[in-house]
Design a protein around this motif. Structure first.
Motif, PDB file in Angstrom:
ATOM      1  N   HIS A 373       0.856  -1.195   0.000  1.00 34.72           N
ATOM      2  CA  HIS A 373       0.000   0.000   0.000  1.00 34.72           C
ATOM      3  C   HIS A 373       0.893   1.247   0.000  1.00 34.72           C
ATOM      4  CE1 HIS A 373      -2.818  -3.068   1.219  1.00 34.72           C
ATOM      5  NE2 HIS A 373      -2.213  -3.222   2.382  1.00 34.72           N
ATOM      6  N   SER A 377      -4.537  -1.551  -3.421  1.00 29.57           N
ATOM      7  CA  SER A 377      -5.693  -1.110  -2.650  1.00 29.57           C
ATOM      8  C   SER A 377      -5.805  -1.824  -1.309  1.00 29.57           C
ATOM      9  CB  SER A 377      -6.966  -1.333  -3.467  1.00 29.57           C
ATOM     10  OG  SER A 377      -8.113  -1.152  -2.668  1.00 29.57           O
ATOM     11  N   SER A 379      -8.572  -1.434   0.663  1.00 26.05           N
ATOM     12  CA  SER A 379      -9.969  -1.869   0.773  1.00 26.05           C
ATOM     13  C   SER A 379     -10.216  -3.151  -0.011  1.00 26.05           C
ATOM     14  CB  SER A 379     -10.915  -0.761   0.293  1.00 26.05           C
ATOM     15  OG  SER A 379     -10.675  -0.455  -1.070  1.00 26.05           O
ATOM     16  N   SER A 380      -9.508  -3.327  -1.133  1.00 26.48           N
ATOM     17  CA  SER A 380      -9.718  -4.499  -1.980  1.00 26.48           C
ATOM     18  C   SER A 380      -8.850  -5.684  -1.572  1.00 26.48           C
ATOM     19  CB  SER A 380      -9.428  -4.142  -3.442  1.00 26.48           C
ATOM     20  OG  SER A 380     -10.264  -3.093  -3.874  1.00 26.48           O
ATOM     21  N   GLU A 383      -9.259  -5.131   3.846  1.00 25.40           N
ATOM     22  CA  GLU A 383     -10.669  -5.016   4.239  1.00 25.40           C
ATOM     23  C   GLU A 383     -11.498  -6.150   3.637  1.00 25.40           C
ATOM     24  OE1 GLU A 383     -11.323  -0.308   5.285  1.00 25.40           O
ATOM     25  OE2 GLU A 383     -11.929  -1.009   3.294  1.00 25.40           O
ATOM     26  N   THR A 405      -7.254   3.359  13.954  1.00 26.59           N
ATOM     27  CA  THR A 405      -8.189   3.159  12.855  1.00 26.59           C
ATOM     28  C   THR A 405      -9.259   4.228  12.966  1.00 26.59           C
ATOM     29  OG1 THR A 405      -9.471   1.501  11.653  1.00 26.59           O
ATOM     30  CG2 THR A 405      -9.791   1.580  14.027  1.00 26.59           C
ATOM     31  N   SER A 409     -14.892   2.835   9.979  1.00 29.21           N
ATOM     32  CA  SER A 409     -14.243   2.023   8.955  1.00 29.21           C
ATOM     33  C   SER A 409     -15.035   0.759   8.666  1.00 29.21           C
ATOM     34  CB  SER A 409     -12.823   1.652   9.398  1.00 29.21           C
ATOM     35  OG  SER A 409     -12.865   0.641  10.388  1.00 29.21           O
ATOM     36  N   ASP A 410     -14.792   0.218   7.479  1.00 21.63           N
ATOM     37  CA  ASP A 410     -15.427  -1.042   7.106  1.00 21.63           C
ATOM     38  C   ASP A 410     -14.956  -2.180   7.997  1.00 21.63           C
ATOM     39  OD1 ASP A 410     -16.832   0.204   5.117  1.00 21.63           O
ATOM     40  OD2 ASP A 410     -15.453  -0.340   3.507  1.00 21.63           O
ATOM     41  N   ALA A 491      -8.056   2.711   6.744  1.00 18.79           N
ATOM     42  CA  ALA A 491      -8.202   2.898   5.297  1.00 18.79           C
ATOM     43  C   ALA A 491      -7.734   4.277   4.840  1.00 18.79           C
ATOM     44  CB  ALA A 491      -9.658   2.679   4.895  1.00 18.79           C
ATOM     45  N   ASN A 495      -3.928   5.104   2.267  1.00 18.27           N
ATOM     46  CA  ASN A 495      -3.788   5.828   0.999  1.00 18.27           C
ATOM     47  C   ASN A 495      -2.654   6.845   1.032  1.00 18.27           C
ATOM     48  OD1 ASN A 495      -5.878   4.619  -0.518  1.00 18.27           O
ATOM     49  ND2 ASN A 495      -7.402   5.833   0.579  1.00 18.27           N
TER      50      ASN A 495
END
Length: 712
Positions: A373, A377, A379-380, A383, A405, A409-410, A491, A495
């Motif tokens: 990262h 991704s 998230s992909s 997560e 976190t 968040s997911d 997340a 990024n």
């Protein structure tokens, strides 16, 4: 006799001359951040961003490191640091180093960046330079939206000197009574619940024949120029802007705390108002009498005062990054989906995502998976791993650590969903994650209310490791899946920070994480792990053993090579061992983003050691360690820097990477970073850093740009 052994005996490796001061080394790191703001190759809004980061970094430095040193001085603690300085000497050195840096930052912003902003249609106006129409608008806005929020606080015998919040921006106002001529003092806090910069409407933009994208004024100037509304009938003699910084490090007697959660909540209340003031930022126009009053009331010395000529608190410039001006920013980057996981995100596959042959677990069964990262991704991948574990009917338990976190968040949602579906879910929450304590308390409560087993870590240790364990029923067997990473399960920062992580179902790693979670949640004296290097259990000794192994290879006539990437290198014992390795002929390449207390390039001590720091659009956060091992290369990744706190006072985990292809990929990443000639800085033996530039006819190589291009 072996020359390296002879040299080792002739040099005292504990001599303070061979070590840099950690605080001054950190200031050099922040100087490199500032250099990005000064670098004309960096897009304008990105330069404003780095200006803001420099200021934000300094806030934390004062709240934690300077506050710590001042407490040591107050306690008459005279023990010397690794480089031989007392706490008082360190404070004096910080003052001498930092004052010119702050002056340079503000001068450059006022004299270079602001005019450049104007040339690109961004106008941060001084109130005195506004037009009659603009001023009329601001006065009306002040009366309607700002004035009702303000609270002037008088200071006199019946009104004691007010408590002022940490990092608050304030106006010191001197007023005079018209009937008696008596001068009085008051303080007005600039409310941080309102935007720092007030935007003017389009019709009031400068009419200069050019395209204007944004025009605004700092809110404190609007307040200052309408200050008479707060003191009706009084004569405003003068006003002066100031900002204070307090000691904000939590002090917890964990052993005596019946409820760690409650204890931290109580300490957080003290952080805003209770810590001693460690820095006061003022404008040069502040008269001596007011300045002396502040110094007396706040128990400050002249070295605690920082005169700022211009706008205070430049970290608020970060808000300008929201302007829709892509031409003034780095090219947009969207992390890609890892190739082995892309089929999960094809619409035709979504309906069957829970099938036994079409889930992330089947992918991991085939082969370990490396994640990088923000090039790939979060998230992909991460997560997705936790989300599928939460809804997979074959998953029996999920265990993970959470250091930083976001509450929405997911991952939090997935953990709650897993618990509500009857799975065993255990989360180790680190309540002492500095400056994230309040956020962590909020979502820890949310998890507990949903049936998640929440554990608040171990007394005396921060749980900093980044690990997930998923226990899954497969036919008649139990299989354990793991994620071991270098970054937080966040997340948003995924990024912005460079991190690596490993997804695996290797039995030894699953068994090690099971033991580690038992250590974290129950009573365990686990001292041996199959594969993992774990702090504070075995990591220090294992790292030193790995360095000694390279020494042995070199002394036996073979090559020795170490490449280590981390955030900070501070630990004296490891530095001493690296010196021994250099003396034995081991080549050592260190990629250390921030603090480095090791002095490279010293004759007969560290000639074989080179150190670089990479500062770019992404924060270099991954920890990767390579040992040549006489051709049997070993690569490790994990959560720990080589600092005493990571090795002795935190729970950390570093894993070997046993997949040959993944290990080579990690070595390639280190090589790309090492060859950077755009964002890399070379540490010199005197403690300074020199930025690399392409040599004649050499192509510019930005490691982060290279890695973005590589994954596309």
């Amino acid at each position: 006799m072996n020359k390296s052994k002879k040299t080792s005996k002739n040099i005292n490796l504990t001599n303070s001359h061979y070590y840099f001061n950690r605080e001054l080394s950190w200031l050099e790191f922040n100087r490199r951040v500032l250099s990005e703001a000064l670098d004309t190759r960096t897009p304008l809004l990105e330069r404003l961003k780095f200006t803001a980061i420099f200021s934000s970094n300094l806030d934390e430095f004062f709240m934690v490191r300077v506050a710590f040193l001042k407490e040591q001085v107050k306690a008459q603690f005279s023990q010397q640091s690794i480089d031989g300085l007392t706490p008082q000497q360190q404070l004096e050195a910080i003052y001498q180093c930092l004052h010119p840096m702050v002056i340079e930052q503000h001068r450059y912003f006022e004299q270079v960046l602001k005019p450049e902003m104007v040339s690109h249609g961004i106008h941060l106006l001084n109130y005195v330079d506004t037009t009659t129409e603009q001023r009329s608008y601001l006065q009306k806005l002040f009366q309607k939206k700002i004035f009702p929020v303000l609270t002037p606080l008088a200071v006199d015998p019946s009104h004691p000197f007010p408590l002022m919040a940490n990092l608050s921006l304030n106006l010191a106002v001197v007023v005079k009574a018209p009937n008696t001529g008596e001068e009085k003092f008051a303080r007005v806090k600039v409310p941080n619940i309102l935007p720092r910069f007030i935007s003017l409407p389009q019709e009031l933009q400068p009419n200069n024949g050019k395209v204007n994208y944004w025009t605004g004024v700092a809110i404190e100037q609007v307040i200052a120029h309408n200050i008479e509304a707060l003191f009706p009938g009084m004569i405003i003699k003068e006003y002066h802007l100031f900002r204070l910084t307090r000691d904000a490090d939590l002090e917890l007697a964990e052993e005596e705390a019946d409820d760690l959660l409650l204890a931290i909540q109580q300490e957080l209340r003290k952080r805003h108002f209770g810590g001693s003031v460690v820095r006061l930022e003022i404008q040069p126009s502040m008269p001596t009498a007011v300045r002396q009053m502040f110094m007396s009331e706040m128990e400050l010395t002249e070295s605690d005062i920082y005169e700022i000529d211009g706008l205070l608190n430049l970290k608020d410039l970060m808000s300008l990054m929201k302007l829709p001006l892509p031409q003034l920013k780095d090219p947009a980057w969207t992390p890609i989906i890892p190739s082995r996981l892309r089929h999960f995100h094809q619409p035709s596959k979504i309906a069957n995502i829970d099938g036994e042959e079409n889930n992330i677990f089947s992918v991991i069964q085939q082969k370990d998976l490396l994640l990088h990262h923000p090039y790939e991704s979060f998230s992909s991948s991460v997560e997705l791993f936790i989300a599928q574990a939460a809804r997979d009917p074959h998953v029996l338990a999920i265990k993970m650590t959470l250091y930083r976190t976001s509450g929405d968040s997911d991952i939090i949602s997935s953990l709650i969903a897993a618990a509500e579906s009857g799975k065993q879910v255990a989360v180790i929450v680190e309540l002492k994650a500095r400056f994230d304590e309040e956020n962590n308390i909020t979502w820890a409560n949310k998890l507990e209310q949903s049936g998640v087993h929440v554990v608040y870590g171990l007394v005396g240790l921060k749980t900093h490791t980044k690990i997930v364990l998923v226990v899954r029923q497969e036919s008649d067997n139990i299989r354990r899946y793991v994620h071991i990473g270098t970054g937080n399960y966040n997340a948003k920062t995924a990024n912005l920070y460079t991190d690596v992580g490993l997804l695996s179902c290797r039995e030894d790693l699953g068994a090690d994480l099971t033991d580690l979670f038992n250590y974290l949640t129950g009573y365990s004296c686990q001292e041996a792990y199959r594969k993992l290097l774990v702090s504070p259990v075995n990591m220090r000794t294992r790292i030193i053993d790995l360095i000694h192994r390279e020494i042995t290879h070199s002394q036996n006539g073979n090559s020795g090579h170490i490449i280590a990437k981390m955030n900070s290198l501070v630990d004296a014992e490891i530095i001493k061992t690296l010196y021994e390795a250099s003396q034995a002929g081991v080549k050592i390449d260190l990629i250390v983003r921030g603090i480095c207390c090791l002095r490279p390039g010293v004759s007969e001590l560290s000639e074989k050691i080179n150190v670089i720091s990479v500062i770019g659009r992404f924060l270099e956060h991954s920890r990767i360690f390579y040992f040549e091992n006489n051709g049997q290369n070993e690569v490790y990744i994990g959560s720990a820097d080589w600092m005493p706190r990571n090795l002795d006072r935190r729970v950390e985990a570093v894993t070997p990477v046993e997949d040959v292809e993944i290990a080579q990929n990690l070595k390639n990443i280190l090589t790309i970073l090492w060859l950077d000639n755009r964002q890399a800085w070379e540490l010199q033996s005197d403690g300074s850093y020199i930025q690399r530039h392409p040599k004649q006819e050499e192509q510019e190589r930005s490691s982060q740009n290279t890695l973005m291009a590589k994954v596309n």
